[in-house]
Design a protein around this motif. Structure first.
Motif, PDB file in Angstrom:
ATOM      1  N   LEU A 635      40.906  41.946  48.954  1.00 45.08           N
ATOM      2  CA  LEU A 635      40.528  43.347  49.132  1.00 45.08           C
ATOM      3  C   LEU A 635      40.557  44.027  47.771  1.00 45.08           C
ATOM      4  CD1 LEU A 635      42.602  44.179  52.348  1.00 45.08           C
ATOM      5  CD2 LEU A 635      40.212  43.442  52.197  1.00 45.08           C
ATOM      6  N   PHE A 636      39.396  44.477  47.298  1.00 46.63           N
ATOM      7  CA  PHE A 636      39.286  45.052  45.954  1.00 46.63           C
ATOM      8  C   PHE A 636      38.898  46.522  46.070  1.00 46.63           C
ATOM      9  CE2 PHE A 636      37.125  46.145  42.021  1.00 46.63           C
ATOM     10  CZ  PHE A 636      37.957  45.591  41.058  1.00 46.63           C
ATOM     11  N   PHE A 637      39.777  47.387  45.554  1.00 45.38           N
ATOM     12  CA  PHE A 637      39.515  48.822  45.578  1.00 45.38           C
ATOM     13  C   PHE A 637      39.376  49.395  44.164  1.00 45.38           C
ATOM     14  CE2 PHE A 637      41.972  47.834  49.396  1.00 45.38           C
ATOM     15  CZ  PHE A 637      41.126  48.320  50.389  1.00 45.38           C
ATOM     16  N   GLY A 638      39.608  48.570  43.153  1.00 44.32           N
ATOM     17  CA  GLY A 638      39.532  49.030  41.774  1.00 44.32           C
ATOM     18  C   GLY A 638      40.909  49.254  41.173  1.00 44.32           C
ATOM     19  N   GLY A 639      40.961  49.362  39.873  1.00 43.53           N
ATOM     20  CA  GLY A 639      42.232  49.573  39.192  1.00 43.53           C
ATOM     21  C   GLY A 639      42.773  48.280  38.589  1.00 43.53           C
ATOM     22  N   HIS A 640      43.800  48.436  37.747  1.00 44.96           N
ATOM     23  CA  HIS A 640      44.360  47.298  37.009  1.00 44.96           C
ATOM     24  C   HIS A 640      44.918  46.226  37.948  1.00 44.96           C
ATOM     25  CE1 HIS A 640      46.422  45.081  33.854  1.00 44.96           C
ATOM     26  NE2 HIS A 640      47.519  45.119  34.594  1.00 44.96           N
ATOM     27  N   ASP A 641      45.677  46.639  38.974  1.00 45.09           N
ATOM     28  CA  ASP A 641      46.300  45.676  39.883  1.00 45.09           C
ATOM     29  C   ASP A 641      45.253  44.866  40.637  1.00 45.09           C
ATOM     30  OD1 ASP A 641      48.763  46.515  39.089  1.00 45.09           O
ATOM     31  OD2 ASP A 641      49.131  47.814  40.813  1.00 45.09           O
ATOM     32  N   ASP A 642      44.180  45.537  41.074  1.00 40.26           N
ATOM     33  CA  ASP A 642      43.144  44.823  41.822  1.00 40.26           C
ATOM     34  C   ASP A 642      42.365  43.872  40.914  1.00 40.26           C
ATOM     35  OD1 ASP A 642      44.013  46.181  43.979  1.00 40.26           O
ATOM     36  OD2 ASP A 642      42.103  47.106  44.516  1.00 40.26           O
ATOM     37  N   ARG A 643      42.176  44.259  39.645  1.00 39.09           N
ATOM     38  CA  ARG A 643      41.505  43.342  38.701  1.00 39.09           C
ATOM     39  C   ARG A 643      42.362  42.095  38.478  1.00 39.09           C
ATOM     40  NH1 ARG A 643      40.586  48.006  35.694  1.00 39.09           N
ATOM     41  NH2 ARG A 643      42.031  47.289  34.069  1.00 39.09           N
ATOM     42  N   GLU A 644      43.680  42.292  38.417  1.00 39.80           N
ATOM     43  CA  GLU A 644      44.587  41.161  38.256  1.00 39.80           C
ATOM     44  C   GLU A 644      44.533  40.254  39.486  1.00 39.80           C
ATOM     45  OE1 GLU A 644      47.668  39.099  36.014  1.00 39.80           O
ATOM     46  OE2 GLU A 644      45.956  40.387  35.613  1.00 39.80           O
ATOM     47  N   ALA A 645      44.502  40.858  40.673  1.00 41.52           N
ATOM     48  CA  ALA A 645      44.389  40.083  41.904  1.00 41.52           C
ATOM     49  C   ALA A 645      43.063  39.341  41.955  1.00 41.52           C
ATOM     50  CB  ALA A 645      44.527  41.007  43.117  1.00 41.52           C
ATOM     51  N   LEU A 646      41.994  39.984  41.479  1.00 38.67           N
ATOM     52  CA  LEU A 646      40.678  39.335  41.455  1.00 38.67           C
ATOM     53  C   LEU A 646      40.689  38.130  40.521  1.00 38.67           C
ATOM     54  CD1 LEU A 646      37.713  39.418  42.369  1.00 38.67           C
ATOM     55  CD2 LEU A 646      37.232  40.913  40.414  1.00 38.67           C
ATOM     56  N   ALA A 647      41.333  38.264  39.359  1.00 39.12           N
ATOM     57  CA  ALA A 647      41.422  37.137  38.415  1.00 39.12           C
ATOM     58  C   ALA A 647      42.190  35.972  39.037  1.00 39.12           C
ATOM     59  CB  ALA A 647      42.100  37.596  37.125  1.00 39.12           C
ATOM     60  N   TYR A 648      43.245  36.298  39.783  1.00 38.09           N
ATOM     61  CA  TYR A 648      44.036  35.238  40.429  1.00 38.09           C
ATOM     62  C   TYR A 648      43.226  34.579  41.554  1.00 38.09           C
ATOM     63  CZ  TYR A 648      48.196  32.908  42.337  1.00 38.09           C
ATOM     64  OH  TYR A 648      49.098  31.966  42.766  1.00 38.09           O
ATOM     65  N   GLY A 649      42.531  35.411  42.334  1.00 42.28           N
ATOM     66  CA  GLY A 649      41.698  34.877  43.403  1.00 42.28           C
ATOM     67  C   GLY A 649      40.576  34.004  42.864  1.00 42.28           C
ATOM     68  N   ALA A 650      39.978  34.420  41.728  1.00 45.74           N
ATOM     69  CA  ALA A 650      38.913  33.618  41.118  1.00 45.74           C
ATOM     70  C   ALA A 650      39.451  32.268  40.668  1.00 45.74           C
ATOM     71  CB  ALA A 650      38.320  34.381  39.940  1.00 45.74           C
ATOM     72  N   ARG A 651      40.654  32.256  40.155  1.00 45.96           N
ATOM     73  CA  ARG A 651      41.251  30.983  39.737  1.00 45.96           C
ATOM     74  C   ARG A 651      41.482  30.075  40.949  1.00 45.96           C
ATOM     75  NH1 ARG A 651      44.151  29.312  35.106  1.00 45.96           N
ATOM     76  NH2 ARG A 651      45.386  27.440  35.546  1.00 45.96           N
ATOM     77  N   MET A 652      41.944  30.642  42.046  1.00 48.79           N
ATOM     78  CA  MET A 652      42.156  29.855  43.253  1.00 48.79           C
ATOM     79  C   MET A 652      40.832  29.316  43.791  1.00 48.79           C
ATOM     80  SD  MET A 652      45.042  32.243  45.122  1.00 48.79           S
ATOM     81  CE  MET A 652      45.381  31.120  46.453  1.00 48.79           C
ATOM     82  N   ALA A 653      39.773  30.120  43.668  1.00 56.54           N
ATOM     83  CA  ALA A 653      38.459  29.681  44.150  1.00 56.54           C
ATOM     84  C   ALA A 653      37.911  28.520  43.333  1.00 56.54           C
ATOM     85  CB  ALA A 653      37.486  30.858  44.121  1.00 56.54           C
ATOM     86  N   GLU A 654      38.396  28.355  42.094  1.00 55.13           N
ATOM     87  CA  GLU A 654      37.938  27.266  41.233  1.00 55.13           C
ATOM     88  C   GLU A 654      38.649  25.949  41.504  1.00 55.13           C
ATOM     89  OE1 GLU A 654      38.611  28.704  37.338  1.00 55.13           O
ATOM     90  OE2 GLU A 654      36.872  30.040  37.307  1.00 55.13           O
ATOM     91  N   HIS A 655      39.572  25.943  42.491  1.00 59.04           N
ATOM     92  CA  HIS A 655      40.275  24.701  42.804  1.00 59.04           C
ATOM     93  C   HIS A 655      39.253  23.594  43.071  1.00 59.04           C
ATOM     94  CE1 HIS A 655      42.745  21.792  44.998  1.00 59.04           C
ATOM     95  NE2 HIS A 655      43.813  22.398  44.479  1.00 59.04           N
ATOM     96  N   PRO A 656      39.447  22.389  42.522  1.00 57.67           N
ATOM     97  CA  PRO A 656      38.420  21.335  42.610  1.00 57.67           C
ATOM     98  C   PRO A 656      38.046  20.938  44.030  1.00 57.67           C
ATOM     99  CG  PRO A 656      40.516  20.463  41.794  1.00 57.67           C
ATOM    100  CD  PRO A 656      40.603  21.949  41.747  1.00 57.67           C
ATOM    101  N   TRP A 657      38.900  21.217  45.009  1.00 61.60           N
ATOM    102  CA  TRP A 657      38.589  20.772  46.372  1.00 61.60           C
ATOM    103  C   TRP A 657      38.274  21.933  47.310  1.00 61.60           C
ATOM    104  CZ3 TRP A 657      37.581  15.814  46.855  1.00 61.60           C
ATOM    105  CH2 TRP A 657      38.130  14.932  45.913  1.00 61.60           C
ATOM    106  N   HIS A 658      38.102  23.129  46.731  1.00 63.94           N
ATOM    107  CA  HIS A 658      37.697  24.249  47.593  1.00 63.94           C
ATOM    108  C   HIS A 658      36.221  24.139  47.935  1.00 63.94           C
ATOM    109  CE1 HIS A 658      41.183  27.251  46.788  1.00 63.94           C
ATOM    110  NE2 HIS A 658      41.464  26.323  47.687  1.00 63.94           N
TER     111      HIS A 658
END
Length: 658
Positions: A635-658
């Motif tokens: 859930l992205f609403f904007g702001g520093h915390d949400d950008r950090e969560a987005l970066a973490y989610g993007a890393r999880m999405a890059e998992h080789p078996w996703h």
């Protein structure tokens, strides 16, 4: 004539107390009977010592100070000045029952102290710690002997010279190992070089103190008799220790082999061990040393590995340390009358004893520390730490008092010395040595997951309280590792609460042996299941996992978490939610203190913080990478915390078996 003499002498002795009364409705006063009076004494003592411990907690003082002060307050120094109170609550005729109860409790507490002391760690003590321990014993011992001449010439006239010299030397040379460990934990020095050095030196000092105490007791047993009596006592005591060292370890190893990990310890083995403690106490008392010495020896020889030691501690410690041990301090307080220290001469001798005790410990420790090129501030802090005294000090003084080696005035002076030297330790160490204030050299670059170069190594500090959090944490780490090009380094931190229970010192051993990051692969321990889980995960994945432990009070656990994150240059701290999911899907609070720890970490963390609300991520077992198939919702609403969560989610999405 003989009959009259017997009648006259009997009239001066208090009549023996019956155990139980018939009740107030039949005209009996419960305080005239042993059992109800003992119950009242225990309740009064526990209530007062707990209140004092609460009041002194902001000063970061060990609980032993509150217990000693509580004993003095209940004794003739303060409340005991009221004769009605003293004769009603602590009458002379109750002393036999009180003395028996306190010594029985102390017998098992000294067994627990022996459990805390690992002979292998004493043997592994380095040359520096051994030299510091020797200097911290020998110089105060010599100065104690010197001080005894001044005391014998003034307030201790007529006592046996040899016995008095030895008891004074022993009393001034002791360092309280359990009290020191708790002060180090309170000041967060356990895992520093100075903390490890102090613990090693104190362990050697503790062992040496018991040898010196046995010698002093053997010497005091020969009053008015042939010197051969003392020699026989000492030789028989040495023979007892030798026989125990040959027989007792094999007996306990046999029991330990029949106590599998993860299963309850057979009650027969616990009962047999407690009986062995009593038998050892009986033998040493028969020899003429003291029953406490036998209990301590048995405790030292019990194997520290396996579930047997933990089961023994669990069965014994709460009753002994909660009820019986405070009684011992009160019984010591009943013998301590500060009013006997009167006049300029007596107060001058008190100052002399305190100055001698402090100078001997601090000067001996600092001089040897400087020889090994320790910085002066660390050497001075180490000297202050080694100047800690506690229970063993009181044991020495009480034995000296009971054997007429120390009179009332000398006893009161020595008790006040023990209180003062322990009281000032925490403040002095905080004044000269502040490792918690030291910052990491240079401000580390990556404090967030969001960064310009996403291929740099990501460092995460994962915290957990119990085995309940392990599987979900490991599955979260697996999902966070991203592509093969991106490195992931995980610091898995086990958060352990340092309580007031004596068994907390057993946890301290782990930190002392292995430092803050501990991975004791060679031996079994309570944290085996954590270590095995992360070691297995490390081997199955390409993730670098480094287990760590933190042992501190809940009130300041966040400081250790934040400091560790800064030292390890972590980009993110992951904490478990303070509630856990029940079988029906609802959430139940695990511990309210966990919520407070999480809030404080969020306020003071040097990097990003995530709270894992565990709904059974991946089930109860580790899911290998080949079997991972997850949907990630952010859930992205904007702001520093949400950008950090987005970066973490993007890393999880890059998992080789996703």
């Amino acid at each position: 004539m003989a009959s009259n003499a017997t009648t006259a002498s009997a009239s001066h002795c208090p009549s023996p107390m019956k155990a139980t009364s018939n009740g107030v409705f039949q005209g009996d006063n419960p305080l005239d009977y042993a059992l109800p009076l003992a119950i009242l004494q225990v309740c009064l003592v526990v209530a007062l010592t707990r209140i004092l411990a609460f009041l002194l907690k902001p000063l970061r003082l060990p609980r032993v100070i509150a217990e000693i002060v509580g004993g003095i307050l209940l004794g003739p120094s303060v409340l005991g000045r009221n004769e009605k109170y003293l004769n009603a609550i602590f009458p002379t005729k109750s002393y036999t029952v009180l003395d028996t109860l306190t010594n029985l409790g102390l017998l098992f507490f000294l067994f627990l102290v022996g459990l805390e002391l690992d002979p292998k760690s004493v043997r592994r003590t380095g040359k520096e710690a051994l030299s510091i321990a020797v200097a911290g014993i020998s110089l105060p011992f010599i100065l104690g002997i010197g001080t005894s001449f001044a005391l014998r010439a003034t307030i201790a006239k007529g006592v046996d010279e040899a016995q008095f010299l030895v008891f004074m030397g022993v009393a001034l040379s002791i360092t309280a190992f359990p009290v020191l460990a708790r002060i180090l934990a309170e000041l967060k020095l356990l895992t520093t070089d100075i903390g490890r050095m102090a613990m090693s030196a104190a362990a050697v000092n503790d062992a040496a103190a018991w040898i010196l105490l046995a010698f002093a007791i053997a010497l005091s047993g020969g009053t008015g008799r042939s010197p051969l009596v003392s020699l026989w006592v000492f030789l028989c005591g040495s023979g007892f220790v030798f026989c125990c060292a040959l027989i007792v370890p094999y007996m306990f190893r046999w029991m330990a082999r029949r106590c599998p990990e993860g299963e309850p310890v057979n009650e027969l083995y616990v009962c047999a061990t407690l009986v062995a403690v009593l038998v050892a106490g009986f033998v040493t008392d028969t020899i003429g040393i003291h029953a406490l010495f036998g209990a301590f020896v048995v405790g030292v020889l019990v194997p520290k590995e396996g579930p047997l030691a933990g089961a023994l501690v669990e069965k014994v410690e709460d009753l002994v340390s909660g009820l019986f041990l405070p009684l011992y301090f009160v019984y010591s307080g009943l013998k301590t009358n500060v009013a006997t220290i009167r006049g300029a001469q007596s107060w001058g001798l008190l100052v002399l004893v305190i100055a001698t005790a402090c100078f001997g410990k601090i000067a001996g420790t600092v001089s040897v520390s400087l020889m090994y090129n320790l910085p002066f501030t660390e050497a001075l802090a180490l000297g202050f730490l080694m100047n800690t005294r506690g229970l063993v000090e009181l044991v020495v003084l009480n034995i000296g008092k009971d054997r007429k080696v120390l009179n009332d005035q000398t006893f009161a002076i020595m008790v006040l010395m023990a209180i003062f030297t322990t009281f000032i330790t925490t403040a002095l160490v905080m004044a000269v040595y502040k490792p918690a204030k030291r910052k990491v050299k240079g401000d580390y670059k990556y404090k967030t997951i969001e960064r310009k170069d996403p291929n740099t190594q990501l460092r995460i500090l994962v915290c957990f309280h119990s085995v309940r959090n392990i599987s979900s944490m490991i599955n979260l780490i697996e999902a966070s590792r991203g592509t093969e090009k991106k490195g992931l380094c995980v610091y898995a931190m086990h958060l352990m609460e340092l309580s007031e229970r004596p068994s907390a010192i057993l946890m301290v051993h782990k930190a002392r042996k292995n430092g803050l990051p501990f991975w004791n692969k060679g031996k079994e321990s309570d944290s085996d299941q954590f270590i095995v889980a992360f070691e297995t995960f490390r081997q199955l994945s390409r993730v670098s996992v480094r287990p760590m432990t933190v042992i501190s009070a809940m009130s300041d656990m966040h400081e250790d978490i934040c400091a560790s994150a800064e030292r390890k240059r972590a980009a993110m701290i992951i904490l478990p939610f303070h509630k856990h999911q029940r079988v029906d899907g609802t959430f139940e609070t695990t511990r309210t203190e966990y919520h407070c720890v999480n809030k404080r970490v969020l306020e003071h963390a040097p990097c990003s913080v995530g709270i894992l609300v565990d709904r059974g991520l991946g089930g109860t077992t580790y899911v290998s990478a080949s079997n991972v198939s997850s949907s990630i919702t952010l859930l992205f609403f904007g702001g520093h915390d949400d950008r950090e969560a987005l970066a973490y989610g993007a890393r999880m999405a890059e998992h080789p078996w996703h």
